[in-house]
Scaffold this active site. Structure first.
Site, PDB file in Angstrom:
ATOM      1  N   PHE A  69       0.834  -1.200   0.000  1.00  0.00           N
ATOM      2  CA  PHE A  69       0.000   0.000   0.000  1.00  0.00           C
ATOM      3  C   PHE A  69       0.872   1.253   0.000  1.00  0.00           C
ATOM      4  O   PHE A  69       0.753   2.106  -0.870  1.00  0.00           O
ATOM      5  CB  PHE A  69      -0.939  -0.006   1.206  1.00  0.00           C
ATOM      6  CG  PHE A  69      -1.957   1.106   1.179  1.00  0.00           C
ATOM      7  CD1 PHE A  69      -3.186   0.921   0.586  1.00  0.00           C
ATOM      8  CD2 PHE A  69      -1.672   2.343   1.742  1.00  0.00           C
ATOM      9  CE1 PHE A  69      -4.124   1.948   0.534  1.00  0.00           C
ATOM     10  CE2 PHE A  69      -2.594   3.377   1.705  1.00  0.00           C
ATOM     11  CZ  PHE A  69      -3.822   3.176   1.100  1.00  0.00           C
ATOM     12  N   LYS A  71       4.171   2.103  -0.740  1.00  0.00           N
ATOM     13  CA  LYS A  71       5.381   1.567  -1.354  1.00  0.00           C
ATOM     14  C   LYS A  71       6.624   2.408  -1.079  1.00  0.00           C
ATOM     15  O   LYS A  71       7.732   1.893  -1.072  1.00  0.00           O
ATOM     16  CB  LYS A  71       5.178   1.437  -2.863  1.00  0.00           C
ATOM     17  CG  LYS A  71       4.145   0.393  -3.261  1.00  0.00           C
ATOM     18  CD  LYS A  71       3.973   0.333  -4.758  1.00  0.00           C
ATOM     19  CE  LYS A  71       2.946  -0.707  -5.158  1.00  0.00           C
ATOM     20  NZ  LYS A  71       3.364  -2.080  -4.840  1.00  0.00           N
ATOM     21  N   ASN A 116      -2.791  -7.541  -8.978  1.00  0.00           N
ATOM     22  CA  ASN A 116      -1.815  -6.495  -9.297  1.00  0.00           C
ATOM     23  C   ASN A 116      -0.603  -7.108  -9.980  1.00  0.00           C
ATOM     24  O   ASN A 116      -0.197  -8.223  -9.687  1.00  0.00           O
ATOM     25  CB  ASN A 116      -1.411  -5.733  -8.021  1.00  0.00           C
ATOM     26  CG  ASN A 116      -0.173  -6.305  -7.373  1.00  0.00           C
ATOM     27  OD1 ASN A 116       0.953  -6.013  -7.762  1.00  0.00           O
ATOM     28  ND2 ASN A 116      -0.382  -7.157  -6.359  1.00  0.00           N
ATOM     29  N   GLY A 119       4.963  -4.587 -10.119  1.00  0.00           N
ATOM     30  CA  GLY A 119       6.379  -4.734 -10.439  1.00  0.00           C
ATOM     31  C   GLY A 119       7.310  -3.893  -9.588  1.00  0.00           C
ATOM     32  O   GLY A 119       8.326  -3.380 -10.076  1.00  0.00           O
ATOM     33  N   PHE A 120       6.978  -3.774  -8.292  1.00  0.00           N
ATOM     34  CA  PHE A 120       7.853  -3.045  -7.354  1.00  0.00           C
ATOM     35  C   PHE A 120       8.139  -1.619  -7.832  1.00  0.00           C
ATOM     36  O   PHE A 120       9.295  -1.165  -7.837  1.00  0.00           O
ATOM     37  CB  PHE A 120       9.182  -3.779  -7.144  1.00  0.00           C
ATOM     38  CG  PHE A 120       9.096  -5.086  -6.421  1.00  0.00           C
ATOM     39  CD1 PHE A 120       7.952  -5.484  -5.776  1.00  0.00           C
ATOM     40  CD2 PHE A 120      10.203  -5.937  -6.384  1.00  0.00           C
ATOM     41  CE1 PHE A 120       7.892  -6.708  -5.104  1.00  0.00           C
ATOM     42  CE2 PHE A 120      10.164  -7.149  -5.715  1.00  0.00           C
ATOM     43  CZ  PHE A 120       9.005  -7.544  -5.076  1.00  0.00           C
ATOM     44  N   ASN A 178      11.520  -9.944   0.660  1.00  0.00           N
ATOM     45  CA  ASN A 178      10.436 -10.388  -0.210  1.00  0.00           C
ATOM     46  C   ASN A 178      11.032 -11.159  -1.386  1.00  0.00           C
ATOM     47  O   ASN A 178      11.672 -10.573  -2.252  1.00  0.00           O
ATOM     48  CB  ASN A 178       9.637  -9.173  -0.698  1.00  0.00           C
ATOM     49  CG  ASN A 178       8.441  -9.560  -1.545  1.00  0.00           C
ATOM     50  OD1 ASN A 178       8.239 -10.720  -1.881  1.00  0.00           O
ATOM     51  ND2 ASN A 178       7.635  -8.578  -1.901  1.00  0.00           N
ATOM     52  N   SER A 181       7.016 -12.186  -4.649  1.00  0.00           N
ATOM     53  CA  SER A 181       6.129 -11.492  -5.578  1.00  0.00           C
ATOM     54  C   SER A 181       6.191 -12.177  -6.935  1.00  0.00           C
ATOM     55  O   SER A 181       7.276 -12.511  -7.421  1.00  0.00           O
ATOM     56  CB  SER A 181       6.538 -10.024  -5.730  1.00  0.00           C
ATOM     57  OG  SER A 181       5.832  -9.436  -6.805  1.00  0.00           O
ATOM     58  N   ASN A 183       5.602 -10.711  -9.713  1.00  0.00           N
ATOM     59  CA  ASN A 183       5.658  -9.667 -10.729  1.00  0.00           C
ATOM     60  C   ASN A 183       7.060  -9.206 -11.108  1.00  0.00           C
ATOM     61  O   ASN A 183       7.217  -8.286 -11.902  1.00  0.00           O
ATOM     62  CB  ASN A 183       4.832  -8.459 -10.265  1.00  0.00           C
ATOM     63  CG  ASN A 183       3.387  -8.837 -10.046  1.00  0.00           C
ATOM     64  OD1 ASN A 183       2.797  -9.544 -10.845  1.00  0.00           O
ATOM     65  ND2 ASN A 183       2.814  -8.385  -8.934  1.00  0.00           N
ATOM     66  N   THR A 184       8.089  -9.835 -10.524  1.00  0.00           N
ATOM     67  CA  THR A 184       9.471  -9.578 -10.921  1.00  0.00           C
ATOM     68  C   THR A 184      10.039 -10.880 -11.457  1.00  0.00           C
ATOM     69  O   THR A 184      10.091 -11.877 -10.721  1.00  0.00           O
ATOM     70  CB  THR A 184      10.319  -9.084  -9.735  1.00  0.00           C
ATOM     71  OG1 THR A 184       9.813  -7.826  -9.280  1.00  0.00           O
ATOM     72  CG2 THR A 184      11.774  -8.919 -10.130  1.00  0.00           C
ATOM     73  N   LYS A 215       9.291 -13.301   3.524  1.00  0.00           N
ATOM     74  CA  LYS A 215       7.904 -13.416   3.067  1.00  0.00           C
ATOM     75  C   LYS A 215       7.828 -14.428   1.943  1.00  0.00           C
ATOM     76  O   LYS A 215       8.559 -14.325   0.953  1.00  0.00           O
ATOM     77  CB  LYS A 215       7.391 -12.051   2.601  1.00  0.00           C
ATOM     78  CG  LYS A 215       5.904 -12.043   2.260  1.00  0.00           C
ATOM     79  CD  LYS A 215       5.395 -10.631   2.056  1.00  0.00           C
ATOM     80  CE  LYS A 215       3.885 -10.604   1.870  1.00  0.00           C
ATOM     81  NZ  LYS A 215       3.370  -9.211   1.769  1.00  0.00           N
ATOM     82  N   ASN A 244       2.302 -14.072   0.473  1.00  0.00           N
ATOM     83  CA  ASN A 244       2.188 -13.050  -0.553  1.00  0.00           C
ATOM     84  C   ASN A 244       0.979 -13.354  -1.437  1.00  0.00           C
ATOM     85  O   ASN A 244       0.171 -14.225  -1.115  1.00  0.00           O
ATOM     86  CB  ASN A 244       3.472 -13.017  -1.403  1.00  0.00           C
ATOM     87  CG  ASN A 244       3.797 -11.634  -1.925  1.00  0.00           C
ATOM     88  OD1 ASN A 244       2.922 -10.902  -2.365  1.00  0.00           O
ATOM     89  ND2 ASN A 244       5.072 -11.277  -1.891  1.00  0.00           N
ATOM     90  N   TYR A 312      -4.682  -5.844   3.701  1.00  0.00           N
ATOM     91  CA  TYR A 312      -4.484  -4.792   2.707  1.00  0.00           C
ATOM     92  C   TYR A 312      -5.740  -4.674   1.838  1.00  0.00           C
ATOM     93  O   TYR A 312      -6.409  -3.641   1.834  1.00  0.00           O
ATOM     94  CB  TYR A 312      -3.251  -5.099   1.853  1.00  0.00           C
ATOM     95  CG  TYR A 312      -3.015  -4.166   0.677  1.00  0.00           C
ATOM     96  CD1 TYR A 312      -3.872  -3.113   0.375  1.00  0.00           C
ATOM     97  CD2 TYR A 312      -1.926  -4.340  -0.173  1.00  0.00           C
ATOM     98  CE1 TYR A 312      -3.663  -2.262  -0.700  1.00  0.00           C
ATOM     99  CE2 TYR A 312      -1.700  -3.492  -1.255  1.00  0.00           C
ATOM    100  CZ  TYR A 312      -2.580  -2.466  -1.513  1.00  0.00           C
ATOM    101  OH  TYR A 312      -2.360  -1.637  -2.585  1.00  0.00           O
TER     102      TYR A 312
END
Length: 350
Positions: A69, A71, A116, A119-120, A178, A181, A183-184, A215, A244, A312
């Site tokens: 949320f 970032k 989502n 992508g950080f 982390n 995720s 997204n990377t 995480k 996650n 979240y």
């Protein structure tokens, strides 16, 4: 009132645009310390029974805001004033990066979920450190979640994480690695124990006295969850955050790529929590996140062995009074069942 506004107005607008507007409003609020103090006085957890200690840190409530949320660590005080017992900022990378192309944030309202593929996106560790050094006008416990910069090759991932840890660990109440995720590219491969061990060992050394957690993803096989629990215990980490977002689309009508959070994640997140508790007992602090919507979810996670619980997606669907409401309901339920503190119920059904 919030649900009406959400249904009639916010749900019709682009999800990321609403998020950025919310962040700007929170930052604006943060410019008025008197208002922040007033909100904190009205909404922050007050019941003594909610206080909990984990890895040497004192929390006013076990219920906190998950990473994703805030970032860039720009809204710590306003979010704490809303009633969260702690705020986990990030994911922050060593270098600034824009994230993935838009659109990259999607609501699944019927499923009470979000997808989502951000992508950080963040301004980098140096910018976050500058914000975290600001004088705080209210008490706030801050976790810092760090990830790998996308352009950094996997062979240099350890150095990239260490760079972030050195900048941010001294400013954090706890630090989170982390590696989960979706997204990377290649990030989740770092969850394999043979690659995770050198990464966590190096970050732990860089973090110094700051408690370090890892995480993990809900999509890990059960035996891999066990292996992470064993590794975290072996390395004497402070704890594990589970879980996650998921790449699974079971039970949802969407083919958008990215990480799914919210109600569809609830069952698996709870399964992973129970497995971690079974494997590690009370040797690790377990933080449960994923599908937490209401007091029943918070209560169930605590009973299953979580010392801390995060949300979240629930904030998006329930609004700014959600954390304060959860805290009041938790205090009442503890009192009704004859418990004097949260600690008394942690792991009772594990």
């Amino acid at each position: 009132m919030y649900r009406l506004v959400f249904t009639q107005v916010l749900s019709r607008l682009d999800a990321e645009a609403v998020h950025h507007l919310t962040i700007r409003l929170l930052r604006l609020l943060g410019m008025f310390p008197t208002l922040v103090r007033l909100l904190h006085r009205l909404l922050a957890p007050k019941a003594e029974s909610l206080r909990v200690q984990a890895f040497g840190v004192h929390f006013a409530s076990p219920f906190g805001l998950a990473a994703g949320f805030d970032k860039d660590a720009g809204c710590v005080e306003p979010l704490s004033a809303l009633g969260f017992g702690y705020v986990e900022v990030g994911t922050i990378t060593a270098h600034a990066q824009p994230g993935n192309p838009r659109p990259r944030l999607f609501r699944l309202i019927e499923s009470r979920a979000i997808i989502n593929r951000m992508g950080f996106n963040n301004a980098g560790a140096a910018a976050a450190a500058k914000r975290l050094r600001r004088v705080r006008h209210i008490p706030a416990v801050v976790g810092v979640n760090i990830g790998k910069t996308k352009v950094v090759p996997e062979s240099e991932a350890v150095r990239d994480y260490v760079d972030s840890a050195r900048r941010l660990a001294p400013l954090a109440d706890y630090l989170v690695v982390n590696v989960s995720s979706p997204n990377t590219p290649g990030l989740r491969d770092l969850q394999a124990v043979d690659r995770l061990r050198p990464l966590l060992s190096a970050v732990k050394e860089a973090a110094g006295r700051t408690p370090l957690l890892v995480k993990i993803a809900p999509d890990l096989a059960d035996e891999d969850v066990d292996a992470v629990a064993e590794l975290a215990t072996e390395l004497e980490l402070a704890g594990v955050i589970a879980t996650n977002t998921t790449i699974s689309r079971e039970g949802v009508a969407s083919i958008e790529t990215g990480g799914l959070s919210g109600r569809p994640l609830k069952a698996r997140s709870l399964e992973v929590l129970r497995r971690l508790r079974q494997k590690a007992g009370d040797r690790l602090t377990l933080v449960s996140v994923g599908g937490v919507e209401d007091i029943d979810d918070v209560w169930e996670r605590l009973l299953a062995g979580a010392t801390l619980v995060q949300g979240y997606t629930g904030l998006i669907y329930e609004g700014p009074l959600w954390p304060s409401r959860i805290n009041r309901q938790l205090a009442r339920r503890l009192r009704r069942h004859g418990y004097g503190s949260v600690r008394e119920i942690v792991g009772r059904t594990a």
